[in-house]
Design a protein around this motif. Structure first.
Motif, PDB file in Angstrom:
ATOM      1  N   VAL A  42      12.681 -27.963  41.016  1.00 23.30           N
ATOM      2  CA  VAL A  42      11.564 -28.978  41.601  1.00 23.30           C
ATOM      3  C   VAL A  42      12.366 -30.127  42.010  1.00 23.30           C
ATOM      4  CG1 VAL A  42       9.719 -30.456  40.701  1.00 23.30           C
ATOM      5  CG2 VAL A  42       9.907 -28.310  39.868  1.00 23.30           C
ATOM      6  N   LEU A  43      13.248 -30.622  41.556  1.00 29.41           N
ATOM      7  CA  LEU A  43      14.272 -31.440  41.940  1.00 29.41           C
ATOM      8  C   LEU A  43      14.791 -31.459  43.566  1.00 29.41           C
ATOM      9  CD1 LEU A  43      15.801 -32.785  38.756  1.00 29.41           C
ATOM     10  CD2 LEU A  43      13.964 -33.939  39.867  1.00 29.41           C
ATOM     11  N   ILE A  44      15.360 -30.398  43.446  1.00 27.97           N
ATOM     12  CA  ILE A  44      16.167 -30.109  44.888  1.00 27.97           C
ATOM     13  C   ILE A  44      14.963 -29.943  45.919  1.00 27.97           C
ATOM     14  CG2 ILE A  44      17.063 -28.265  46.270  1.00 27.97           C
ATOM     15  CD1 ILE A  44      18.580 -27.444  43.761  1.00 27.97           C
ATOM     16  N   LEU A  45      13.723 -29.363  45.682  1.00 31.58           N
ATOM     17  CA  LEU A  45      12.671 -29.235  46.783  1.00 31.58           C
ATOM     18  C   LEU A  45      12.080 -30.452  47.130  1.00 31.58           C
ATOM     19  CD1 LEU A  45      11.091 -25.727  45.499  1.00 31.58           C
ATOM     20  CD2 LEU A  45      12.483 -26.385  47.444  1.00 31.58           C
ATOM     21  N   SER A  46      11.834 -31.297  45.794  1.00 32.29           N
ATOM     22  CA  SER A  46      11.331 -32.684  45.982  1.00 32.29           C
ATOM     23  C   SER A  46      12.099 -33.417  46.841  1.00 32.29           C
ATOM     24  CB  SER A  46      11.110 -33.498  44.667  1.00 32.29           C
ATOM     25  OG  SER A  46      10.205 -32.783  43.712  1.00 32.29           O
ATOM     26  N   LEU A  47      13.505 -33.434  46.598  1.00 37.89           N
ATOM     27  CA  LEU A  47      14.505 -34.149  47.627  1.00 37.89           C
ATOM     28  C   LEU A  47      14.419 -33.845  48.842  1.00 37.89           C
ATOM     29  CD1 LEU A  47      16.528 -36.579  47.609  1.00 37.89           C
ATOM     30  CD2 LEU A  47      18.211 -34.884  46.766  1.00 37.89           C
ATOM     31  N   TRP A  48      14.347 -32.510  49.069  1.00 40.78           N
ATOM     32  CA  TRP A  48      14.553 -31.937  50.524  1.00 40.78           C
ATOM     33  C   TRP A  48      13.027 -32.505  51.271  1.00 40.78           C
ATOM     34  CZ3 TRP A  48      17.749 -28.444  52.898  1.00 40.78           C
ATOM     35  CH2 TRP A  48      17.433 -27.840  54.315  1.00 40.78           C
ATOM     36  N   SER A  49      11.887 -32.404  50.461  1.00 40.39           N
ATOM     37  CA  SER A  49      10.704 -32.670  51.297  1.00 40.39           C
ATOM     38  C   SER A  49      10.664 -34.174  51.592  1.00 40.39           C
ATOM     39  CB  SER A  49       9.733 -32.583  50.124  1.00 40.39           C
ATOM     40  OG  SER A  49       9.534 -31.191  49.631  1.00 40.39           O
ATOM     41  N   ILE A  50      10.728 -35.143  50.583  1.00 40.37           N
ATOM     42  CA  ILE A  50      11.015 -36.604  51.152  1.00 40.37           C
ATOM     43  C   ILE A  50      12.104 -36.779  52.106  1.00 40.37           C
ATOM     44  CG2 ILE A  50      10.022 -37.287  48.976  1.00 40.37           C
ATOM     45  CD1 ILE A  50      12.637 -38.357  48.093  1.00 40.37           C
ATOM     46  N   SER A  51      12.843 -36.163  52.420  1.00 41.51           N
ATOM     47  CA  SER A  51      13.919 -36.196  53.335  1.00 41.51           C
ATOM     48  C   SER A  51      13.537 -35.849  54.722  1.00 41.51           C
ATOM     49  CB  SER A  51      15.336 -35.683  52.826  1.00 41.51           C
ATOM     50  OG  SER A  51      15.597 -36.192  51.730  1.00 41.51           O
ATOM     51  N   THR A  52      12.450 -35.164  54.804  1.00 36.39           N
ATOM     52  CA  THR A  52      12.047 -34.368  56.063  1.00 36.39           C
ATOM     53  C   THR A  52      11.226 -35.410  57.046  1.00 36.39           C
ATOM     54  OG1 THR A  52       9.989 -33.283  54.980  1.00 36.39           O
ATOM     55  CG2 THR A  52      12.051 -31.978  55.163  1.00 36.39           C
ATOM     56  N   PRO A  53      11.137 -35.442  58.141  1.00 36.95           N
ATOM     57  CA  PRO A  53      10.431 -36.355  58.954  1.00 36.95           C
ATOM     58  C   PRO A  53       8.859 -36.162  58.969  1.00 36.95           C
ATOM     59  CG  PRO A  53      12.124 -35.385  60.255  1.00 36.95           C
ATOM     60  CD  PRO A  53      12.148 -34.844  58.930  1.00 36.95           C
ATOM     61  N   HIS A  54       8.304 -34.709  58.537  1.00 36.43           N
ATOM     62  CA  HIS A  54       6.899 -34.543  58.388  1.00 36.43           C
ATOM     63  C   HIS A  54       6.605 -35.246  56.976  1.00 36.43           C
ATOM     64  CE1 HIS A  54       3.284 -32.229  58.143  1.00 36.43           C
ATOM     65  NE2 HIS A  54       3.236 -31.948  56.825  1.00 36.43           N
ATOM     66  N   ILE A  55       7.006 -35.273  55.870  1.00 39.12           N
ATOM     67  CA  ILE A  55       6.626 -36.079  54.718  1.00 39.12           C
ATOM     68  C   ILE A  55       6.830 -37.436  54.963  1.00 39.12           C
ATOM     69  CG2 ILE A  55       7.124 -35.987  52.297  1.00 39.12           C
ATOM     70  CD1 ILE A  55       5.583 -33.299  53.233  1.00 39.12           C
TER      71      ILE A  55
END
Length: 250
Positions: A42-55
């Protein structure tokens, strides 16, 4: 081929590459402690998500849409142009403008744009001493006369900037220059000191304009932008807390 090269290159940058390596390693970890294992994912996917231009665009764009760049045609004159401080990397071997970080440089450039259009307005640079000195030197090197510039070098934060500058700004036509992410908090603190300023935001993030192939790839610059906005949320929360304890504070 060009698009594929960009995707591969983006994935090999430190942030996404590190997250991918950690995710790969998780497949080989003993899954006895299932809660800890799932938490890591969850932590890895969350960090990846908020680091993407879309999110990031979903988080940042609604706030930035509430702000409009300063339109020169709307105001006949200005008395003061206040550029709030940000950060610097002092190095006497470099020109003053290259010692300012991206945030400070963006703010100063917007201040200079206004100063050029309003030649009678005083340019005020604020912040800690090293930052104001560098901004002042950079402004002079870019064509602003030294006698037009006033430094306010004793402020440690935006609260101090508002408090120290208020006596010079009350009942004046003032443009307040700062990053778009910081503008709401800055205006709040200046208004609390009786200063009614015109917003001149800069450093907007247009992540929705990134190419579709990179919209879902983690990027360090995107994470930095989201971190900046999180800093502002915490700052607003702190102001609310202090005012709840002491309505006269801030």
């Amino acid at each position: 081929m060009f698009e594929l090269k960009n995707i591969i290159g983006s994935l090999l940058m430190p942030l996404p590459f590190t997250l991918l390596l950690i995710a790969f390693c998780l497949f080989f970890i003993n899954k006895t402690h299932i809660k800890s294992y799932l938490t890591c994912w969850v932590l890895i996917l969350s960090l990846w998500s908020i680091s993407t231009p879309h999110i990031a665009a979903l988080i940042i764009t609604p706030q930035e849409k509430a702000l409009k760049p300063f339109k020169l045609s709307q105001y006949a004159h200005l008395d003061k142009i206040v550029v709030l401080g940000c950060g610097a990397y002092p190095n006497s071997q470099l020109p003053s403008n290259t010692q300012l970080n991206g945030c400070a440089l963006a703010r100063l450039v917007e201040g200079l744009r206004l100063a050029k259009h309003y030649p009678r307005a005083e340019l005020i640079v604020s912040g800690v001493h090293s930052n104001t000195t560098l901004m002042s030197k950079a402004a002079i090197s870019l064509g602003v006369k030294a006698n037009r510039i006033k430094q306010s070098p004793k402020a440690l934060d935006t609260k101090d900037e508002a408090r120290l500058l208020a006596p010079h700004l009350v009942d004046r036509q003032v443009a307040l220059v700062t990053s778009a992410s910081h503008m709401a908090r800055a205006i709040d603190l200046f208004q609390a000191q009786g200063v009614s300023a015109i917003t001149a935001p800069t450093q907007f993030y247009s992540f929705s304009m990134h190419t579709s192939s990179r919209q879902f790839i983690a990027q360090a610059s995107v994470l930095h932008a989201v971190t900046t906005h999180c800093h502002e949320w915490l700052g607003k929360l702190w102001i609310s807390l202090i005012r709840a304890l002491d309505p006269e504070a801030l």
